[in-house]
Design an enzyme around this catalytic site. Sequence first.
Site, PDB file in Angstrom:
ATOM      1  N   GLY A  44     -36.250   3.287  26.674  1.00 37.03           N
ATOM      2  CA  GLY A  44     -36.372   3.897  25.344  1.00 37.03           C
ATOM      3  C   GLY A  44     -37.496   3.280  24.529  1.00 37.03           C
ATOM      4  O   GLY A  44     -38.239   3.985  23.848  1.00 37.03           O
ATOM      5  N   CYS A  45     -37.645   1.978  24.631  1.00 33.85           N
ATOM      6  CA  CYS A  45     -38.679   1.279  23.868  1.00 33.85           C
ATOM      7  C   CYS A  45     -40.069   1.620  24.394  1.00 33.85           C
ATOM      8  O   CYS A  45     -41.017   1.765  23.622  1.00 33.85           O
ATOM      9  CB  CYS A  45     -38.438  -0.224  23.905  1.00 33.85           C
ATOM     10  SG  CYS A  45     -36.859  -0.689  23.144  1.00 33.85           S
ATOM     11  N   THR A  46     -40.172   1.772  25.709  1.00 34.97           N
ATOM     12  CA  THR A  46     -41.452   2.154  26.301  1.00 34.97           C
ATOM     13  C   THR A  46     -41.830   3.564  25.859  1.00 34.97           C
ATOM     14  O   THR A  46     -42.972   3.808  25.457  1.00 34.97           O
ATOM     15  CB  THR A  46     -41.372   2.068  27.839  1.00 34.97           C
ATOM     16  OG1 THR A  46     -41.111   0.708  28.192  1.00 34.97           O
ATOM     17  CG2 THR A  46     -42.663   2.533  28.483  1.00 34.97           C
TER      18      THR A  46
END
Length: 156
Positions: A44-46
């Site tokens: 999700g952060c990527t």
Amino acid sequence: MELNIGDKAPEFSLKADDEQTISLRDLRGKKVILYFYPKDSTPGCTQEACDFSGSFAELSRQNAVVLGVSKDSPQSHRRFKEKYSLPFPLLCDTDAKVCVAYGVMNPKSMYGKTFLAIQRSTFLIDEEGIIQGIWRQVKVPKHVETVFNHLLQLTE
């Protein structure tokens, strides 16, 4: 105390991935998109970082600076930034003081243990340091588009 639109954004000075210190007060005169994310190189952060990267030119044309914040180290941020060619600084809040000031540290449970973790959140701060947009419990798909549209409304 929870932050609201119209509040003065809490000041901060944090070390970035390149070991330089970035302070909110030094960014007066620009809009700041300050997004908090849990951990470098997680799915999700990527995706969120790559979405901000994909919109970076359009955001810059609106006099906006993008800053990502997590508790990761400068070394972790450098690897993450280089791997995905991110064009904006990633700030290190290793002691979570800025996360706490912005109210993004929340209890999370995993494998029967409860701990504090960063809740994915974004703050849009205007040229005078006033919060103009807040998104909490962010769902990554279409989030950057939502922030960009809000930014456009501020500049009209």
